[in-house]
Write an enzyme that holds these catalytic residues in place. Sequence first.
Site, PDB file in Angstrom:
ATOM      1  N   HIS B 190       0.831  -1.199   0.000  1.00 19.96           N
ATOM      2  CA  HIS B 190       0.000   0.000   0.000  1.00 19.96           C
ATOM      3  C   HIS B 190       0.872   1.257   0.000  1.00 19.96           C
ATOM      4  O   HIS B 190       0.581   2.240  -0.665  1.00 19.96           O
ATOM      5  CB  HIS B 190      -0.907  -0.033   1.226  1.00 19.96           C
ATOM      6  CG  HIS B 190      -1.875   1.090   1.248  1.00 19.96           C
ATOM      7  ND1 HIS B 190      -3.001   1.095   0.463  1.00 19.96           N
ATOM      8  CD2 HIS B 190      -1.864   2.275   1.904  1.00 19.96           C
ATOM      9  CE1 HIS B 190      -3.643   2.224   0.662  1.00 19.96           C
ATOM     10  NE2 HIS B 190      -2.990   2.962   1.531  1.00 19.96           N
ATOM     11  N   ARG B 289     -13.716   9.406 -12.179  1.00 18.09           N
ATOM     12  CA  ARG B 289     -14.623   8.772 -11.219  1.00 18.09           C
ATOM     13  C   ARG B 289     -15.651   9.806 -10.802  1.00 18.09           C
ATOM     14  O   ARG B 289     -15.287  10.903 -10.395  1.00 18.09           O
ATOM     15  CB  ARG B 289     -13.866   8.352  -9.962  1.00 18.09           C
ATOM     16  CG  ARG B 289     -12.732   7.398 -10.193  1.00 18.09           C
ATOM     17  CD  ARG B 289     -12.143   7.004  -8.828  1.00 18.09           C
ATOM     18  NE  ARG B 289     -11.020   6.120  -9.004  1.00 18.09           N
ATOM     19  CZ  ARG B 289      -9.765   6.524  -9.103  1.00 18.09           C
ATOM     20  NH1 ARG B 289      -9.482   7.817  -9.013  1.00 18.09           N
ATOM     21  NH2 ARG B 289      -8.801   5.660  -9.284  1.00 18.09           N
ATOM     22  N   GLU B 414     -13.730  -5.691 -15.349  1.00 21.50           N
ATOM     23  CA  GLU B 414     -13.373  -5.843 -13.939  1.00 21.50           C
ATOM     24  C   GLU B 414     -13.659  -7.240 -13.414  1.00 21.50           C
ATOM     25  O   GLU B 414     -13.271  -7.576 -12.304  1.00 21.50           O
ATOM     26  CB  GLU B 414     -14.158  -4.836 -13.083  1.00 21.50           C
ATOM     27  CG  GLU B 414     -13.788  -3.404 -13.367  1.00 21.50           C
ATOM     28  CD  GLU B 414     -14.683  -2.443 -12.621  1.00 21.50           C
ATOM     29  OE1 GLU B 414     -14.176  -1.769 -11.715  1.00 21.50           O
ATOM     30  OE2 GLU B 414     -15.885  -2.379 -12.933  1.00 21.50           O
ATOM     31  N   ASN B 437      -7.462  -3.512 -10.445  1.00 22.98           N
ATOM     32  CA  ASN B 437      -7.640  -3.810  -9.018  1.00 22.98           C
ATOM     33  C   ASN B 437      -8.811  -4.763  -8.798  1.00 22.98           C
ATOM     34  O   ASN B 437      -8.681  -5.793  -8.130  1.00 22.98           O
ATOM     35  CB  ASN B 437      -7.867  -2.524  -8.219  1.00 22.98           C
ATOM     36  CG  ASN B 437      -6.655  -1.616  -8.248  1.00 22.98           C
ATOM     37  OD1 ASN B 437      -5.549  -2.076  -8.511  1.00 22.98           O
ATOM     38  ND2 ASN B 437      -6.855  -0.344  -7.999  1.00 22.98           N
ATOM     39  N   ASP B 438      -9.964  -4.397  -9.375  1.00 28.21           N
ATOM     40  CA  ASP B 438     -11.122  -5.284  -9.216  1.00 28.21           C
ATOM     41  C   ASP B 438     -10.937  -6.590  -9.980  1.00 28.21           C
ATOM     42  O   ASP B 438     -11.320  -7.655  -9.498  1.00 28.21           O
ATOM     43  CB  ASP B 438     -12.401  -4.584  -9.686  1.00 28.21           C
ATOM     44  CG  ASP B 438     -13.092  -3.863  -8.533  1.00 28.21           C
ATOM     45  OD1 ASP B 438     -13.104  -4.442  -7.429  1.00 28.21           O
ATOM     46  OD2 ASP B 438     -13.587  -2.745  -8.736  1.00 28.21           O
ATOM     47  N   CYS B 485      -6.737   1.070 -16.643  1.00 26.42           N
ATOM     48  CA  CYS B 485      -6.706   2.107 -15.622  1.00 26.42           C
ATOM     49  C   CYS B 485      -6.637   1.372 -14.307  1.00 26.42           C
ATOM     50  O   CYS B 485      -7.150   0.276 -14.172  1.00 26.42           O
ATOM     51  CB  CYS B 485      -7.925   3.017 -15.703  1.00 26.42           C
ATOM     52  SG  CYS B 485      -9.493   2.177 -15.489  1.00 26.42           S
TER      53      CYS B 485
END
Lengths: 94, 551
Positions: B190, B289, B414, B437-438, B485
Site C-alpha cells: 500500500h 470517477r 473488472e 484492481n477489481d 486504468c
Amino acid sequence: MPTRTVTVGSASGLHARPAALFVAAATAQPVRVTIRVGDKRPVPANSMLSVLSLGAKRGTEVVIEAEGEGAEAALDTLADLLVRDLDAEEQADA
Amino acid sequence: MPEPSGPQPLRGIGVSRGVAGGPLMWVGAVPTLPPPAPVTDPSAEADRAVAALAEVVVELGRRADRAREQTVADVLRAQAMMADDPVLADTVREEVAAGRDAPHAIDTAFATYRTAFEAAGGYLAERVADLDDLRDRAVAVCLGLPMPGVPAPGHPYVLAARDLAPADTVDLDPEQVVALVTEVGGPTSHTAILARALGLPAVVGVAGLRELTEGDPVLVDGGSGLVEIGPDAAALAARRSVAATTAAGATGSGPGRTSDGHPVALLANVGSAREVPGGDDAEGVGLFRTELLFLDRTREPDVDEQAAAYGKVFARMDGRRVVIRTLDAGADKPLPFLRQPEEPNPALGVRGLRVARRQPAVLRTQLAAIARAAADTGADVWVMAPMVATRAEAADFAEAVRAAGLPKAGVMIEVPAAALRAGQLLEVVDFLSIGTNDLSQYTFAADRQCADLAELLDPWQPALLQLIAGAAAAGRSAGKPVGVCGEAAADPLLAPVLAGLGVTSLSMSGPALSWVRAALAEHTFADCERLAKLALDADDARHARALAGNA
C-alpha cells in the site's frame, strides 16, 4: 415542566450532521435540555454520545424537556431544528 | 576525497523515485493499556484524564481546519464533539473516583457507549471504530505517547512506519509528508502505491529503521533505496541536484510512445477538476470517477448540479479525451441516497452498473447530465460503465449512452467473465478499459482489503496478465481501443509489459505519468512484446517481475 414532542425530520435521522447541529444548538441554550425517545430514560441534549445513542431515525418521535428561565424559547428553537431536514439543507448549501 | 563521517546509510527497496529529506516522524501506534496503577490523588488523576480528552478535541479540530474535503472536515468535527461530550467527562471523573487510573477510566467510559452503539447496529455500529480511535488517542496522551495515526506537526517531515495501512493515509497531507519509509513491504505494498500516486519518494523494507529516533534528519532516495541519516546541508544539496537532473529526464511531456514510436496514450485518473494535471502532461483523462459528488448525499444530485461538476473537468481538458465512468457505487461502496439494503457479500452484490437494475433513473439522470456538460464544453467525452459482466449488459448500457446523445460507449473489464468475452463486448461497445484492481480481486477471489492475500493481488500475476492479453487481442481484432486504468498502469516497470500485451492506453494518477512515459521511451515495441511474453510465461508474480526487470 415545559416539553415538546417532535418528529425527527432529517433524512439520516438524528445522526452525523443533524446530531452535531442539534447538540451544538442545545449546548448554546441557557437552560439544561433533555431529550428522550418514548418512555426511555431522558438524556442530556448537549451530549453528542447520548444523543447518538438514542438511535432516532427520520419519523421517530422525540420529547425534549427543559425548566427554568428561557426554557420555552430554548425548546422552540430546538424543536424547529429537529423537524427540519438538515440533510437536505446541506445539499442546498453545497 | 575522504568520505564525510556519519552513520552508515540504511538500505531498502526504492519503490517511488525522487529524493527528499526532513526529520523522521513515526506513525503513532495504537497504545496498549498498561496494568492498572493505584491512584493517590483522585482529583489530579481525573484532571489528567479530562485534559487528555480536551487535547484530542483540539487535535481533531486542527485536522478538521486543515482538511481539504468538506466531508472529511465534517467527520473530524463530529468526532471532536464526541470527545468533547460533557457526559463522557463526568463518567470519566466517576470512574476515577471509583479508583481507576486515567487510562483505565477513559477506557471504561468509552466501553459503555461502545456496547450501546454495537447493540444498536446500523449507522451506530459503524461509529464504533470512531469511539475506539478517540479512546486510543486519549489513552496515548495520558501515557505521554504520540497520538495514533499520521502526525501533523505543522512542518515538512519524513513519515516512518512499520507499514502504512490505508486507514493511516486517509488524511495524509502531501505538503507536510515529503517522503515515506517503512520497515516492511514490497513494490506492491500500500505504501508503494500511495507514494507513487502522491509522487512522493519512498523506500520500503528498510532494515534497522526502528533504531532511528523520532526527529532524526534523514534523506530518502526512492531511486537507489538508500536512507541516509543526519545528512548535512551540502550532501542534501548535492543529492537534490542529482535528483533534479534525473527528474528532468523523466518529466518530458508529449504523447506516450515507445522508442520506435508505437503510441500508448498516457491518461490521468481523476475524481474532480482539482486533480486534472496541468499542461499537456496527460493526453486526456482515462478515468473520471464520478462518485465524489455523490458521497454522503442523502438525495441524488440533480441534472444541473451534476452537469456543472462534470463540465468543470471537461473544460479543463480543452477538447482532449475524457473517459467518464458512471456511478461506481453499491453494496461495497454504500451511498446513502441509493438506500440499498445490506448484502451478505457486497463485493458480489448489486454494485456498479448493477445498481441500474433496481434504480434505472439514477443512470438516466447521470447520462443526461454528462451529455449536457459535453455539449456545453465541446469536450471529447467517452462514457463507460463499471462492473459489467455480460454482452447484454454492455449492449443495454451502450443503448442508454446513445439515447442520451453521447457518441462513445465503453465498459470496464473488472470481472473475469467480461475479460473472457471481450470480443463479444466489443461488438456492442466502442472501447474497453481494464480495471486491474477489481479484476485481480475477482480473478483470485481475494478481497482487496485482505493483507494476508496481498501477493494474489499483485498486478504481475500471470493469470491477470493473461486476461489483459486476451482483452487486448480482442481489441486489436476489432480495431477498438483497450486501455488499462488502475494501479497496474502506474508501475513504470509494468507499463512496457502492458504495451507489449497490446494495451492502447494507460491511465494513472497524475504524478506517475512522467515515470511511465520515461519507461515506455526506454523500449522499442518489439522489446515490449518480448517482456510481455516473458511475464506471461512466468510461474508467478515475483518471477514475472524479476524476468521483466532484468531482461
